[in-house]
Motif scaffolding. Structure first.
Motif: not given
Length: 300
Positions: A274-287
């Motif tokens: 299953e593919a799930l969208p990432l929130s901006l908060e999650e993108i921020f953390i992983y970037e």
């Protein structure tokens, strides 16, 4: 348009900005995010012409900002720490701003009284609560009719209803007047709802800046499960940022084309994918995971 070119700023030997470059398109809402100490407030003060860079340039529609009253007259700023004359009321500051900003709109000031009904315009601003002070700041700034609004933690201290009211007014100006809004905030969930573009800062540099849509389309969260419960060897072509496991379900954070990622993982014959969208908060953390290893171990 705001163009920041290779700006360097040093305070007592500490390099707060280290060749920072960013571009804010006119008529957009640009969200500036980053960890504490990344340089967000420092670059906002440069953009407003408060600080002069040690090197590099900051241009608004091709014109330098520092010591340029014509450019500054088109900009309004709401900093995190508000400052007004000690005994000044909202009404007093309205008269002051009227003399500074050529486009100040008296009719709008009267109309916006209904948008901020709890603010006593005759009361000294310093005696108001933090939330009321922020409301007063927005009331005054919106009446200046700026082409550019620069906001540092703008809705901190506002209740949920007033936060929505303020964002509605700002987005109305963007849509109707083409106002450019540059906002720095730690409330990434809120920025996700309003921003067109996002810039991520770390250690005085912009790691990346993209439209929010492009940013979300370039990183994917996958949840997968396999028959033996173990995660097989992943293809080397996948740019895997993070892997966690809860029970038999593995969660992968992968940078790249969503369709290509799903295709390569599906070829491993998972029981569940299953593919799930990432929130901006999650993108921020992983970037930021590549910049600061401690961030990588945060489990979402």
């Amino acid at each position: 348009m705001i163009q920041v070119n290779n700006v360097v700023k040093t305070f007592d030997g500490f390099r707060a900005l280290d060749g920072l470059t960013m571009s804010v398109e006119g008529g957009s809402i640009y969200g500036l995010v980053g960890p504490n100490g990344a340089g967000k407030s420092t670059i906002l003060r440069h953009i407003m012409g408060v600080y002069r860079p040690d090197s590099g340039s900051i241009l608004v529609d091709g014109q330098p900002v520092y010591e340029n009253p014509a450019v500054k007259g088109r900009m309004a700023w709401i900093p995190d720490d508000l400052y007004y004359f000690l005994s000044a009321s909202t009404r007093d500051m309205m008269r002051f701003y009227r003399g500074l900003y050529p486009q100040f709109d008296d009719k709008r000031y009267q109309a916006l009284r209904d948008a901020f009904p709890a603010v006593d315009e005759a009361q000294p601003i310093r005696r108001l609560s933090k939330g009321m002070q922020k409301q007063s700041a927005f009331w005054l700034s919106l009446c200046c009719m700026p082409d550019i609004m620069v906001l540092d933690e703008p809705v901190d201290g506002l209740d949920p209803v007033m936060r929505r009211q303020v964002w509605s007014l700002l987005m109305g100006d963007v849509a109707q007047r083409g106002t450019t809004v540059l906002v720095s905030s730690h409330n990434l969930r809120e920025l996700e709802d309003v921003c067109d573009h996002v810039g991520i800062l770390s250690h005085g540099k912009v790691l990346l800046e993209r439209s929010l849509t492009d940013l979300q389309d370039n990183i994917l969260k996958l949840q997968v499960a396999f028959r033996d419960g173990e995660l097989p060897r992943l293809p080397e072509e996948l740019n895997v940022l993070h892997v966690t496991q809860v029970g038999r379900v593995h969660t992968l954070i992968v940078r790249g084309s969503p369709e290509e990622i799903k295709g390569r993982v599906a070829a491993l014959d998972p029981l569940f994918l299953e593919a799930l969208p990432l929130s901006l908060e999650e993108i921020f953390i992983y970037e930021l995971g590549g910049e600061d290893y401690a961030v990588r171990d945060i489990v979402l």
